[in-house]
Design an enzyme around this catalytic site. Sequence first.
Site, short mmCIF file in Angstrom:
data_model
loop_
_atom_site.label_atom_id
_atom_site.label_comp_id
_atom_site.label_asym_id
_atom_site.label_seq_id
_atom_site.Cartn_x
_atom_site.Cartn_y
_atom_site.Cartn_z
N HIS A 109 0.85 -1.21 0.00
CA HIS A 109 0.00 0.00 0.00
C HIS A 109 0.89 1.26 0.00
O HIS A 109 0.89 2.03 0.95
CB HIS A 109 -0.89 -0.04 1.24
CG HIS A 109 -2.08 0.84 1.21
ND1 HIS A 109 -2.05 2.13 0.73
CD2 HIS A 109 -3.36 0.62 1.60
CE1 HIS A 109 -3.24 2.67 0.85
NE2 HIS A 109 -4.06 1.77 1.37
N GLU B 243 -0.29 1.35 -5.72
CA GLU B 243 -0.04 0.13 -4.97
C GLU B 243 0.01 -1.09 -5.90
O GLU B 243 -0.95 -1.36 -6.62
CB GLU B 243 -1.17 -0.08 -3.95
CG GLU B 243 -1.50 1.17 -3.16
CD GLU B 243 -2.85 1.07 -2.48
OE1 GLU B 243 -3.28 -0.06 -2.13
OE2 GLU B 243 -3.49 2.12 -2.28
#
Length: 315
Positions: free
Chosen positions: A194, A291
């Site tokens: 992330h 991501e």
Amino acid sequence: MVAIVSVGSSPPTISLPKPRRLHRFSRSGMASASLSSEIATPGVKLTEGEGRLPKVLLTSAGGSEVDIYLFGGCVTSWKVSNGKDLLFVRPDSVFNKQKPISGGIPHCFPQFGPGTLQQHGFARNMDWSITQSENVDGDPAVTLELKDGPYSRSMWDYSFQALYKVSLKAKSLSTELIVTNTDKKPFSFSTALHTYFRASSGAASVRGLKGCKTLNKDPDPKNPIEGKEERDTITFPGFVDCIYLDAPAEVHIDNGLGDVIAIKNSNWSDVVVWNPHLQMEACYKDFICVENAKINNVQLEPKQSWTAIQKLFID
């Protein structure tokens, strides 16, 4: 022998150099991340970070630096030789183990997003341990390990091992994630890195995703709209939350601050692009998330492994 499983398309593998100086750690000692333990590898230092949490500092001969917290196995800083940090940690992030670290490169494992487990899984809420460090021609690397325990098994009753190797060069930061099923029964998982990039969101852009199938979570995250990306350049005029399926092995970010960052990957099949806009009014202008992800579940039989590599580099 452990079998390596690749799911989906397989872009060219990013090769990492063979180690010349290698230091392994016993499961006792470094597993508890004691700050009194010394790491003999040049360019690899275990020190105290925010909230007195242990972190690993990698320093390359080229002057770049990376911080990695053992809590969550989270890379929080990537500074190139001019001192500029290309990653972003949110101002509301806490370093007390009560919540995951909000920023840098948090792990989403064994679940991406909401689901039967806690949001983004438990890997970002657990202590990882150091298993190995090395230095190749002035370029340091460290390998962290996460294994199942009572906390993880209370939510996800499987035995597993996750190895996470972080390698630093003057102009690049590479990570390799290897998930192995050490249980006697199969399991499945989804996962992502992330990554928060420091940016001026109003001027930032992402290139390389044109033609991908999309799952757009704007306006309703619970009911994403299927589509196809028609734009050469993705910008951030407002709230953005979109999954790009079967994404290419390389995309480029212009952070709006004078830097262009290339993201190369092997076996991360999808990309998520996110900026919360006014949902995080205090800081949304200062970052974007791009991501690498594996949205569809990976199925692993006992003793099988899944490997994915990400390489960030700047000109």
